[in-house]
Enzyme design. Structure first.
Site, PDB file in Angstrom:
ATOM      1  N   SER A  40       0.817  -1.220   0.000  1.00  0.00           N
ATOM      2  CA  SER A  40       0.000   0.000   0.000  1.00  0.00           C
ATOM      3  C   SER A  40       0.846   1.264   0.000  1.00  0.00           C
ATOM      4  O   SER A  40       0.407   2.307  -0.499  1.00  0.00           O
ATOM      5  CB  SER A  40      -0.930   0.010   1.218  1.00  0.00           C
ATOM      6  N   ASP A 326      -1.879   7.811   8.481  1.00  0.00           N
ATOM      7  CA  ASP A 326      -2.150   7.169   9.759  1.00  0.00           C
ATOM      8  C   ASP A 326      -0.799   6.703  10.269  1.00  0.00           C
ATOM      9  O   ASP A 326       0.224   6.921   9.631  1.00  0.00           O
ATOM     10  CB  ASP A 326      -3.183   6.038   9.650  1.00  0.00           C
ATOM     11  N   HIS A 329       1.259   4.714   7.653  1.00  0.00           N
ATOM     12  CA  HIS A 329       1.320   5.120   6.247  1.00  0.00           C
ATOM     13  C   HIS A 329       1.775   6.573   6.125  1.00  0.00           C
ATOM     14  O   HIS A 329       1.163   7.466   6.721  1.00  0.00           O
ATOM     15  CB  HIS A 329      -0.045   4.960   5.569  1.00  0.00           C
TER      16      HIS A 329
END
Length: 424
Positions: A40, A326, A329
């Site tokens: 991601s 977050d 990330h």
């Protein structure tokens, strides 16, 4: 030659003032022939699934999203796709290969085959797997997944023997005993085929201890036999443990061919997926960026263990991962490491990437590319420099020629000025 010592002194003074050309803690490339595998943190397509819709969840600069040089999937990893039903077909090709994934299979996920299993064994499996991937991608351009077809002539079906949470193991497949088998002492075989790739990474897995069934203990035994070459690859369980009982995997690099999977006891395993390696290339070390969680979650160091010189350069941040999107990330340190993908660099080494190929204060260890010729500043207090003599001599000659030209010009203007004064 009287200018040479002066030039070396000047070079040392320049070095002491800060022109070190130090190795930088980034991943980069020497040209446009590169590729990145990720999750991601480099998955540009994931933005449609998150709220708010912005790229701050990535450590990758969004400028690279349309480069066509990235294969990334949020929530996944190459190891996870290799073994489990949660699959993404990682596919890419390049002379220079970069990996920034692995965090989606860590001790935080606590996977083990059964209640008495061991996640430590799965961390060991992860390290062995990535060792093979990194070593082979230093000599192959292309990586993708392929399905492995197999033929089993019995009536028993494959069974999902290993599962934990959302993770269900489907590579290798486990074929249960025939209904008429009185116990787990039996021989069983299945044919499988590898075709279309130069080489393949396939799993060969056995349980690492004794399996208890109906008051009997069984040892695992698995073999792959290449019917074309006569080569056999096999493992027998020799441990006596009955707790921590889990699946030890070894990762074989096999050529195309017709194979026979054989079991003499317990269960038959047969590979269902393989890493497809294609297009041999000149040796080019891969680059691996540490893939870990914020310290609030447990991570592992298996990609670091797998990434060893000369076939691999490992890059890591010195601080905790703290994201801006977050907590897991968008970390500034890892964003900085990946920023090197925005430009070409001439030299790579174990210590880092060199931006220039002229001189440096550091010898590049395990160098790749066009690397600096400077060797070392031997004393941190006294800048005693050791340089490759050829560029020093050439630069000394150029400096000498420049000095001669300046002296000639000065003499010319002095003589010319004196002549004018005399005429006046």
């Amino acid at each position: 030659m009287f200018l040479l010592p002066r030039f070396i002194l000047v070079s040392c003074i320049i070095g002491s003032l800060g022109f070190y050309n130090p190795p930088t803690n980034v991943v980069s490339h020497v040209n446009g022939d590169w590729f990145l595998f990720g999750d991601s943190r480099s998955d540009c397509n994931h933005i449609v699934n998150i709220n708010p819709h912005n790229y701050s969840y990535m450590d990758l600069n969004p400028v690279l999203c349309d480069s066509g040089k990235i294969s990334s999937k949020a929530g996944n990893s190459i190891f996870r796709s290799f073994h489990f039903t949660d699959f993404y077909n990682y596919t890419g090709e390049g002379q220079q290969i970069i990996f920034y994934e692995g965090v989606n299979f860590t001790p935080y996920h606590a996977f083990k085959c059964n209640r008495s299993g061991s996640n430590d064994i799965w961390m060991q499996n992860k390290g062995l797997f990535y060792t093979q991937v990194y070593k082979n991608m230093a000599v192959y351009r292309s990586l993708t997944f392929v399905n492995v077809p197999y033929v089993y002539n019995g009536s028993a079906q494959s069974t999902a023997l290993c599962k934990s949470g959302s993770l269900v193991l489907n590579n290798p497949a486990y074929i249960a005993p025939q209904a008429n088998s009185g116990d787990y002492y039996y021989k069983v075989e299945a044919d499988f085929y590898l075709s279309g790739c130069d080489e393949y990474i396939v799993p060969l897995c056995i349980f690492n201890g004794k399996f208890l069934s109906n008051t009997k203990y069984y040892d695992d035994s698995q073999y792959y036999f290449n019917k074309d070459t006569g080569v056999i690859y096999g493992l027998n369980s020799t441990e006596t443990i009955t707790t921590g009982f889990d699946l030890n995997c070894y990762y074989l690099v096999l050529p195309s061919g017709n194979y026979l999977a054989i079991s003499n006891e317990l269960l038959l395993t047969v590979p269902t997926k393989a890493i497809c390696l294609n297009k041999r290339k000149d040796f080019t070390p891969v680059q691996v960026v540490d893939s870990r969680w914020n310290n609030a979650r447990q991570s592992d160091n298996m990609t670091a263990v797998a990434c060893q010189p000369p076939y691999c350069y490992f890059r890591n941040s010195t601080t905790n991962y703290v994201g801006v999107y977050d907590i897991n990330h968008g970390d500034a340190g890892f964003t900085s490491i990946l920023s090197g993908l925005l430009y070409n660099s001439p030299c790579f080494s174990q210590q880092g990437v060199f931006r220039y190929d002229n001189v440096s204060s550091v010898w590049p260890l395990y160098p790749y590319g066009r690397c600096p010729t400077a060797a070392d500043i031997n004393n941190p207090d006294l800048p005693i420099c050791v340089y490759d003599p050829l560029p020093v001599i050439l630069l000394g000659i150029l400096l000498g020629v420049a000095v001669i030209i300046i002296v000639v010009l000065l003499l010319y203007f002095m003589v010319d000025n004196g002549t004018r004064l005399h005429d006046a």
